[in-house]
Design a protein around this motif. Structure first.
Motif, PDB file in Angstrom:
ATOM      1  N   ASP A 105       0.834  -1.201   0.000  1.00  0.00           N
ATOM      2  CA  ASP A 105       0.000   0.000   0.000  1.00  0.00           C
ATOM      3  C   ASP A 105       0.868   1.250   0.000  1.00  0.00           C
ATOM      4  OD1 ASP A 105      -2.855   0.827   0.144  1.00  0.00           O
ATOM      5  OD2 ASP A 105      -2.189   1.877   1.952  1.00  0.00           O
ATOM      6  N   VAL A 108       2.344   1.760  -3.540  1.00  0.00           N
ATOM      7  CA  VAL A 108       1.311   2.217  -4.473  1.00  0.00           C
ATOM      8  C   VAL A 108       1.056   3.718  -4.322  1.00  0.00           C
ATOM      9  CG1 VAL A 108      -1.172   2.124  -4.964  1.00  0.00           C
ATOM     10  CG2 VAL A 108       0.132   0.014  -4.760  1.00  0.00           C
ATOM     11  N   HIS A 109       0.971   4.187  -3.083  1.00  0.00           N
ATOM     12  CA  HIS A 109       0.655   5.590  -2.842  1.00  0.00           C
ATOM     13  C   HIS A 109       1.874   6.500  -2.935  1.00  0.00           C
ATOM     14  CE1 HIS A 109      -3.045   3.805  -1.141  1.00  0.00           C
ATOM     15  NE2 HIS A 109      -3.593   4.955  -1.462  1.00  0.00           N
ATOM     16  N   ASN A 112       4.426   8.379  -7.442  1.00  0.00           N
ATOM     17  CA  ASN A 112       4.810   9.671  -8.012  1.00  0.00           C
ATOM     18  C   ASN A 112       6.088  10.207  -7.373  1.00  0.00           C
ATOM     19  OD1 ASN A 112       2.769  10.123  -9.986  1.00  0.00           O
ATOM     20  ND2 ASN A 112       1.309  10.532  -8.362  1.00  0.00           N
ATOM     21  N   TYR A 170       1.873  -5.620  -9.449  1.00  0.00           N
ATOM     22  CA  TYR A 170       0.492  -5.231  -9.758  1.00  0.00           C
ATOM     23  C   TYR A 170      -0.476  -6.388  -9.504  1.00  0.00           C
ATOM     24  CZ  TYR A 170      -3.507  -3.765 -12.645  1.00  0.00           C
ATOM     25  OH  TYR A 170      -4.769  -3.448 -13.104  1.00  0.00           O
ATOM     26  N   ASP A 176      -8.683  -1.746  -5.810  1.00  0.00           N
ATOM     27  CA  ASP A 176      -8.513  -0.321  -5.534  1.00  0.00           C
ATOM     28  C   ASP A 176      -7.051   0.093  -5.713  1.00  0.00           C
ATOM     29  OD1 ASP A 176     -11.192  -0.012  -4.948  1.00  0.00           O
ATOM     30  OD2 ASP A 176     -10.921  -0.301  -2.782  1.00  0.00           O
ATOM     31  N   GLN A 177      -6.146  -0.727  -5.235  1.00  0.00           N
ATOM     32  CA  GLN A 177      -4.727  -0.423  -5.374  1.00  0.00           C
ATOM     33  C   GLN A 177      -4.300  -0.470  -6.839  1.00  0.00           C
ATOM     34  OE1 GLN A 177      -3.296  -3.504  -2.737  1.00  0.00           O
ATOM     35  NE2 GLN A 177      -2.840  -2.034  -1.105  1.00  0.00           N
ATOM     36  N   GLU A 179      -6.119   0.286  -9.379  1.00  0.00           N
ATOM     37  CA  GLU A 179      -6.615   1.508 -10.015  1.00  0.00           C
ATOM     38  C   GLU A 179      -5.684   2.684  -9.721  1.00  0.00           C
ATOM     39  OE1 GLU A 179     -10.645   4.329 -10.095  1.00  0.00           O
ATOM     40  OE2 GLU A 179     -10.643   2.414  -9.019  1.00  0.00           O
ATOM     41  N   ILE A 180      -5.248   2.803  -8.464  1.00  0.00           N
ATOM     42  CA  ILE A 180      -4.325   3.873  -8.086  1.00  0.00           C
ATOM     43  C   ILE A 180      -2.993   3.700  -8.812  1.00  0.00           C
ATOM     44  CG2 ILE A 180      -3.012   4.878  -6.168  1.00  0.00           C
ATOM     45  CD1 ILE A 180      -5.322   4.038  -4.327  1.00  0.00           C
ATOM     46  N   GLN A 183      -3.468   4.862 -12.450  1.00  0.00           N
ATOM     47  CA  GLN A 183      -3.633   6.318 -12.485  1.00  0.00           C
ATOM     48  C   GLN A 183      -2.311   7.035 -12.248  1.00  0.00           C
ATOM     49  OE1 GLN A 183      -6.702   7.161  -9.596  1.00  0.00           O
ATOM     50  NE2 GLN A 183      -8.372   6.689 -11.011  1.00  0.00           N
ATOM     51  N   SER A 184      -1.525   6.509 -11.333  1.00  0.00           N
ATOM     52  CA  SER A 184      -0.227   7.126 -11.021  1.00  0.00           C
ATOM     53  C   SER A 184       0.686   7.108 -12.235  1.00  0.00           C
ATOM     54  CB  SER A 184       0.438   6.410  -9.848  1.00  0.00           C
ATOM     55  OG  SER A 184      -0.315   6.547  -8.670  1.00  0.00           O
ATOM     56  N   GLU A 187      -0.393   9.563 -14.882  1.00  0.00           N
ATOM     57  CA  GLU A 187       0.024  10.922 -14.529  1.00  0.00           C
ATOM     58  C   GLU A 187       1.514  11.111 -14.771  1.00  0.00           C
ATOM     59  OE1 GLU A 187      -1.111  11.552 -10.504  1.00  0.00           O
ATOM     60  OE2 GLU A 187      -3.268  11.475 -10.900  1.00  0.00           O
TER      61      GLU A 187
END
Length: 207
Positions: A105, A108-109, A112, A170, A176-177, A179-180, A183-184, A187
């Motif tokens: 987690d 994943v967060h 960036n 992955y 949910d992870q 998807e993040i 998206q990351s 970006e």
């Protein structure tokens, strides 16, 4: 009765002193981290090899994770290859303490953060290291020393290793992870510093 009260006082005192002792010990450990920044290569190699074992005797992996990762990602860290080995050992300790979901987690967060203000070649290597460190795939972990040695390389082999490590990571995530995760990277690829022709666009295609 008095003895019972004294015992209770001792317990409360112990609980109060524990955070203080932890901070004091962490301050002492900081001296060794400073040695990693300023030491000679052979000294740094030895310290990075034994420091995780020493730290594990006094701290849980979660207590030292932020410090170790911060040192690894620091732009002022001249010995990133040796620090990568320390990150691997600390992540392995965290997995033994059943903290793999927490590590995944966190990665994943933080995607960036791994690619900001750094050249693509550095970002590719850092991400590949983190994906392997936070993986439960023993075959992938077995090639970590090779990936560690590929610092400052961004050839076809390195891009391929990144995609393999990213795909494996992955597939371990929940929806949910995942998807993040996507998206990351979308970006990151949308950033002028890392356009869609970068290795990170290949990750999107692979997963």
């Amino acid at each position: 009765m008095r003895q019972k009260q004294e015992n209770n006082c001792d317990e409360v005192s112990g609980e109060t002193e524990h955070p203080t002792k932890t901070m004091e010990m962490m301050e002492k450990a900081t001296v060794l981290f400073d040695k990693i920044r300023k030491g000679y290569p052979i000294e740094v190699e030895v310290v990075c090899e034994i420091l995780p074992c020493i730290l594990s005797d006094f701290f849980s992996a979660s207590d030292i994770l932020t410090k170790v990762i911060g040192e690894f990602l620091s732009p002022n860290q001249p010995h990133k290859k040796d620090m990568a080995g320390m990150v691997f050992q600390v992540f392995t300790q965290a997995c033994s303490e059943h903290q793999l979901p927490l590590l995944q987690d966190w990665v994943v967060h933080s995607l960036n953060n791994f690619t900001q203000n750094v050249p693509t070649v550095s970002a590719v290597w850092c991400l590949c290291c983190f994906f392997i460190c936070a993986s439960d795939n023993p075959w992938l972990k077995a090639i970590f020393p090779h990936v560690q040695s590929r610092i400052r390389q961004c050839e076809f082999e390195d891009r391929e290793l990144l995609c393999i490590a990213a795909t494996s990571f992955y597939n371990q995530l929940n929806s949910d992870q995942q998807e993040i995760f996507l998206q990351s990277f979308e970006e990151i690829c949308g950033d002028q510093k890392h356009p869609f022709s970068s290795p990170f666009s290949e990750i999107i295609s692979c997963v």
